[in-house]
Design a protein around this motif. Sequence first.
Motif, PDB file in Angstrom:
ATOM      1  N   TYR A   4       0.847  -1.189   0.000  1.00 39.49           N
ATOM      2  CA  TYR A   4       0.000   0.000   0.000  1.00 39.49           C
ATOM      3  C   TYR A   4       0.882   1.238   0.000  1.00 39.49           C
ATOM      4  CZ  TYR A   4      -3.635  -3.205   1.662  1.00 39.49           C
ATOM      5  OH  TYR A   4      -4.519  -4.235   1.796  1.00 39.49           O
ATOM      6  N   ALA A   5       0.463   2.258  -0.708  1.00 39.11           N
ATOM      7  CA  ALA A   5       1.108   3.566  -0.601  1.00 39.11           C
ATOM      8  C   ALA A   5       0.283   4.394   0.363  1.00 39.11           C
ATOM      9  CB  ALA A   5       1.165   4.238  -1.964  1.00 39.11           C
ATOM     10  N   VAL A   6       0.965   5.024   1.300  1.00 37.46           N
ATOM     11  CA  VAL A   6       0.286   5.967   2.191  1.00 37.46           C
ATOM     12  C   VAL A   6       0.696   7.365   1.743  1.00 37.46           C
ATOM     13  CG1 VAL A   6      -0.104   6.716   4.557  1.00 37.46           C
ATOM     14  CG2 VAL A   6       0.348   4.299   4.074  1.00 37.46           C
ATOM     15  N   LEU A   7      -0.265   8.119   1.235  1.00 37.14           N
ATOM     16  CA  LEU A   7       0.003   9.462   0.724  1.00 37.14           C
ATOM     17  C   LEU A   7      -0.271  10.466   1.842  1.00 37.14           C
ATOM     18  CD1 LEU A   7      -0.588   7.608  -1.738  1.00 37.14           C
ATOM     19  CD2 LEU A   7      -1.458   9.595  -2.908  1.00 37.14           C
ATOM     20  N   ILE A   8       0.736  11.276   2.124  1.00 33.70           N
ATOM     21  CA  ILE A   8       0.610  12.213   3.242  1.00 33.70           C
ATOM     22  C   ILE A   8       0.287  13.601   2.704  1.00 33.70           C
ATOM     23  CG2 ILE A   8       1.771  13.202   5.244  1.00 33.70           C
ATOM     24  CD1 ILE A   8       3.705  10.772   5.076  1.00 33.70           C
ATOM     25  N   LEU A  43       9.224   8.419   0.590  1.00 30.74           N
ATOM     26  CA  LEU A  43       9.599   9.563  -0.239  1.00 30.74           C
ATOM     27  C   LEU A  43       9.080  10.816   0.444  1.00 30.74           C
ATOM     28  CD1 LEU A  43       7.874   8.263  -3.475  1.00 30.74           C
ATOM     29  CD2 LEU A  43      10.300   8.006  -3.036  1.00 30.74           C
ATOM     30  N   ALA A  44       9.960  11.776   0.670  1.00 27.01           N
ATOM     31  CA  ALA A  44       9.498  13.061   1.186  1.00 27.01           C
ATOM     32  C   ALA A  44       9.624  14.060   0.045  1.00 27.01           C
ATOM     33  CB  ALA A  44      10.336  13.490   2.374  1.00 27.01           C
ATOM     34  N   LEU A  45       8.571  14.838  -0.188  1.00 24.98           N
ATOM     35  CA  LEU A  45       8.587  15.765  -1.326  1.00 24.98           C
ATOM     36  C   LEU A  45       8.897  17.181  -0.866  1.00 24.98           C
ATOM     37  CD1 LEU A  45       5.375  14.573  -3.238  1.00 24.98           C
ATOM     38  CD2 LEU A  45       7.691  13.681  -3.381  1.00 24.98           C
ATOM     39  N   LEU A  46       9.590  17.936  -1.709  1.00 23.69           N
ATOM     40  CA  LEU A  46       9.776  19.363  -1.451  1.00 23.69           C
ATOM     41  C   LEU A  46       8.433  20.063  -1.678  1.00 23.69           C
ATOM     42  CD1 LEU A  46      13.328  19.886  -2.925  1.00 23.69           C
ATOM     43  CD2 LEU A  46      12.598  20.448  -0.600  1.00 23.69           C
ATOM     44  N   PRO A  47       8.288  21.273  -1.170  1.00 22.04           N
ATOM     45  CA  PRO A  47       6.979  21.942  -1.242  1.00 22.04           C
ATOM     46  C   PRO A  47       6.464  22.147  -2.667  1.00 22.04           C
ATOM     47  CG  PRO A  47       8.583  23.314  -0.095  1.00 22.04           C
ATOM     48  CD  PRO A  47       9.269  22.052  -0.440  1.00 22.04           C
ATOM     49  N   PRO A  63       0.921  23.006  -9.477  1.00 20.88           N
ATOM     50  CA  PRO A  63      -0.360  22.300  -9.526  1.00 20.88           C
ATOM     51  C   PRO A  63      -1.431  23.230 -10.069  1.00 20.88           C
ATOM     52  CG  PRO A  63       0.631  22.190  -7.321  1.00 20.88           C
ATOM     53  CD  PRO A  63       1.400  23.186  -8.100  1.00 20.88           C
ATOM     54  N   PHE A  64      -2.397  22.675 -10.755  1.00 23.04           N
ATOM     55  CA  PHE A  64      -3.456  23.487 -11.341  1.00 23.04           C
ATOM     56  C   PHE A  64      -4.487  23.902 -10.308  1.00 23.04           C
ATOM     57  CE2 PHE A  64      -1.745  21.183 -14.882  1.00 23.04           C
ATOM     58  CZ  PHE A  64      -1.624  22.181 -15.827  1.00 23.04           C
ATOM     59  N   ILE A  65      -4.653  23.026  -9.332  1.00 28.77           N
ATOM     60  CA  ILE A  65      -5.727  23.280  -8.385  1.00 28.77           C
ATOM     61  C   ILE A  65      -5.168  24.048  -7.198  1.00 28.77           C
ATOM     62  CG2 ILE A  65      -7.535  22.221  -7.003  1.00 28.77           C
ATOM     63  CD1 ILE A  65      -6.802  19.663  -8.871  1.00 28.77           C
ATOM     64  N   GLU A  66      -5.843  25.135  -6.923  1.00 30.80           N
ATOM     65  CA  GLU A  66      -5.455  25.938  -5.757  1.00 30.80           C
ATOM     66  C   GLU A  66      -5.938  25.189  -4.517  1.00 30.80           C
ATOM     67  OE1 GLU A  66      -3.436  28.784  -4.178  1.00 30.80           O
ATOM     68  OE2 GLU A  66      -3.646  28.684  -6.350  1.00 30.80           O
ATOM     69  N   THR A  67      -5.039  24.603  -3.780  1.00 26.53           N
ATOM     70  CA  THR A  67      -5.435  23.860  -2.603  1.00 26.53           C
ATOM     71  C   THR A  67      -4.470  24.121  -1.466  1.00 26.53           C
ATOM     72  OG1 THR A  67      -5.671  21.660  -1.671  1.00 26.53           O
ATOM     73  CG2 THR A  67      -4.303  21.835  -3.610  1.00 26.53           C
ATOM     74  N   LYS A  68      -5.009  24.159  -0.268  1.00 24.75           N
ATOM     75  CA  LYS A  68      -4.146  24.451   0.875  1.00 24.75           C
ATOM     76  C   LYS A  68      -3.440  23.191   1.362  1.00 24.75           C
ATOM     77  CE  LYS A  68      -6.303  28.621   2.566  1.00 24.75           C
ATOM     78  NZ  LYS A  68      -7.431  28.784   1.625  1.00 24.75           N
ATOM     79  N   GLU A  69      -4.015  22.027   1.004  1.00 25.08           N
ATOM     80  CA  GLU A  69      -3.425  20.770   1.429  1.00 25.08           C
ATOM     81  C   GLU A  69      -2.560  20.246   0.292  1.00 25.08           C
ATOM     82  OE1 GLU A  69      -6.058  17.420   2.296  1.00 25.08           O
ATOM     83  OE2 GLU A  69      -6.251  18.300   4.288  1.00 25.08           O
ATOM     84  N   VAL A  70      -1.316  19.923   0.537  1.00 28.42           N
ATOM     85  CA  VAL A  70      -0.469  19.437  -0.555  1.00 28.42           C
ATOM     86  C   VAL A  70       0.068  18.052  -0.229  1.00 28.42           C
ATOM     87  CG1 VAL A  70       0.199  21.753  -1.241  1.00 28.42           C
ATOM     88  CG2 VAL A  70       1.634  20.477   0.360  1.00 28.42           C
ATOM     89  N   LEU A  71       0.376  17.338  -1.286  1.00 22.76           N
ATOM     90  CA  LEU A  71       1.013  16.037  -1.119  1.00 22.76           C
ATOM     91  C   LEU A  71       2.426  16.288  -0.609  1.00 22.76           C
ATOM     92  CD1 LEU A  71       0.783  12.979  -1.544  1.00 22.76           C
ATOM     93  CD2 LEU A  71       1.646  13.320  -3.851  1.00 22.76           C
ATOM     94  N   ALA A  72       2.702  15.839   0.609  1.00 21.18           N
ATOM     95  CA  ALA A  72       3.979  16.156   1.245  1.00 21.18           C
ATOM     96  C   ALA A  72       4.941  14.980   1.203  1.00 21.18           C
ATOM     97  CB  ALA A  72       3.742  16.571   2.692  1.00 21.18           C
ATOM     98  N   GLY A  73       4.406  13.786   1.100  1.00 16.93           N
ATOM     99  CA  GLY A  73       5.281  12.622   1.079  1.00 16.93           C
ATOM    100  C   GLY A  73       4.493  11.362   0.878  1.00 16.93           C
ATOM    101  N   GLY A  97      -3.697  18.087   8.347  1.00 13.36           N
ATOM    102  CA  GLY A  97      -3.957  17.489   7.039  1.00 13.36           C
ATOM    103  C   GLY A  97      -4.450  16.074   7.218  1.00 13.36           C
ATOM    104  N   GLY A  98      -3.981  15.144   6.403  1.00  8.02           N
ATOM    105  CA  GLY A  98      -4.449  13.774   6.534  1.00  8.02           C
ATOM    106  C   GLY A  98      -3.659  12.848   5.626  1.00  8.02           C
ATOM    107  N   VAL A  99      -4.072  11.603   5.604  1.00  6.11           N
ATOM    108  CA  VAL A  99      -3.396  10.638   4.741  1.00  6.11           C
ATOM    109  C   VAL A  99      -4.425   9.925   3.873  1.00  6.11           C
ATOM    110  CG1 VAL A  99      -1.468  10.217   6.315  1.00  6.11           C
ATOM    111  CG2 VAL A  99      -3.511   8.790   6.459  1.00  6.11           C
ATOM    112  N   GLU A 100      -3.939   9.320   2.803  1.00  3.03           N
ATOM    113  CA  GLU A 100      -4.791   8.505   1.941  1.00  3.03           C
ATOM    114  C   GLU A 100      -4.062   7.190   1.715  1.00  3.03           C
ATOM    115  OE1 GLU A 100      -6.206  10.522  -1.653  1.00  3.03           O
ATOM    116  OE2 GLU A 100      -5.821   8.669  -2.753  1.00  3.03           O
ATOM    117  N   VAL A 101      -4.796   6.098   1.757  1.00  4.99           N
ATOM    118  CA  VAL A 101      -4.182   4.790   1.571  1.00  4.99           C
ATOM    119  C   VAL A 101      -4.617   4.229   0.226  1.00  4.99           C
ATOM    120  CG1 VAL A 101      -3.967   2.458   2.507  1.00  4.99           C
ATOM    121  CG2 VAL A 101      -4.190   4.403   4.053  1.00  4.99           C
TER     122      VAL A 101
END
Lengths: 113, 401
Positions: A4-8, A43-47, A63-73, A97-101
């Motif tokens: 599983y990938a856990v998207l932060i 994987l940790a992503l830069l901003p 990113p095209f979508i203006e969103t306050k929550e970003v994929l961080a890792g 924020g949150g995570v997605e599995v």
Amino acid sequence: MTQYAVLIYERVAPEDLPPEIMAAHEQLPQRISELGAREVAGLALLPPETATSIRGDLVTDGPFIETKEVLAGIFVVEARDLDQALAIAKMTPIVNGGVEVRPLLGFQVAEQS
Amino acid sequence: MLAATVRVTRDLDAAEEAVQDAYVQALKTWDRDGVPTRPGAWLTTVARRNALNAIRHRQVLQAKLPLLLGPTETAMAEPDAIPDDRLRLIFTCCHPALAQEARIALTLRLVCGVATPDIAQAFLVSEATMAARLTRAKKKIAAARIPYAVPSVEELPERVDTVLTVIHLLFATGHTAYSGQELVRDELTTRALDLARMLRLLLPADREVAGLLALLLAHHARRSTRTDPDGRLLRLAEQDRTAWDREMIAEADRLVVAALEAGSPGRFTLQAAIAALHAQAPAYEETDWPQIRTLYDELLRIWPSPVVALNRAVAVSMVDGPEAALAEVEALERDGRLAGYRYLPATKADLLHRLGRDAEAAEAYQAALALSDNATEQEFLAERARSAAAQGAVGGDEGGR
């Protein structure tokens, strides 16, 4: 075991993460193995300001979508089933924020030649 | 049987196929040799053998296909293991990782055995849409590997709540059909009641399970009086209380009392207590409204939903009068979360009517009518709108009740 990938997703920039959250991230692989599962990769992503997007031939600066929550890792775990993966994902330290599995279709690491 | 077979296959489609094949085999064999002493066990055994054979067959064909999730069980199910298997199947179908509509559909299909076209009809979608929805859910169960298991103790409260919500929605869907001609779809309410009874047998210590069963019983006991012989909707105040199923109401009452005595009640127990109070009142006027309002206060505290607040307003109108209740309903209207919910304008209309403001009441009934898709309900609301408009026109200012 299934991978599983856990998207932060975070609203807090990486450089602003509190030290206790950073420490909790470092302890995560150990805690995962205590559950009988395994962290395969992290994987940790830069901003998002550093992102470059490509859609068709169009290359833009973010990113095209203006969103306050970003994929961080992202981290990848091997777990028994979705419930175990969710238990692991819940241990992910999050400031705001949150995570997605997501189950993985595949996971490959290129061989070093 | 399906539940016991899924334990072997860990694949819902394969299990359904194995069960169907078992029935075909039964038709042939029983015709020749007679019906075995325990037909259920015979079918289960054959279905599981079919499933195992199918798995072996596939393994030979595609050695690396990851269809087998985890170790297989070759031992035959003991008869007393079956309730547990059904419980596993319910929890799998009601896993929070599935969309709510998919949970209900899967529960109907796999736990209750309702055919896909019937489910499609109940949800007013095409058969193809429902089949696709079911396939998508089954795919997610397989791909994300949603376990075929009763969750661990820590997860149980959250997961039981999901299962209870699904059963409640099933019942609600049947109790007042979203649209169509008939007010009640008996098949759905009966299935929901069966499931609640089964869950009660499987989790006898869970108070919310008892609460849900009591809630369904208290509503089901009144089912025959909700419409008149012509199919017109009757309000609670107009229903023939002598026709209510007293045995069912008594059973609901026993469950509620036991659940209330066991500790601080959850939302299903509180709703059941409210429904039981309505069911016990010898006449509408003799309903214990102060007690009902207290229960609604508590329900709103643990479950702050605008729908609960709206229902509470009705109890407030009976205790403090329609004026006080109207203020609360208007606050809910401004809140906006119930926009499109037909019971908001319907409740407001009723309060306005009781205050003698019939012209406004007629308007509110019209607003509710515009939101309803159920023919029985539409007819009721149209009639109320007409009568309020007539009274409003003759200056019903001294109207009210």
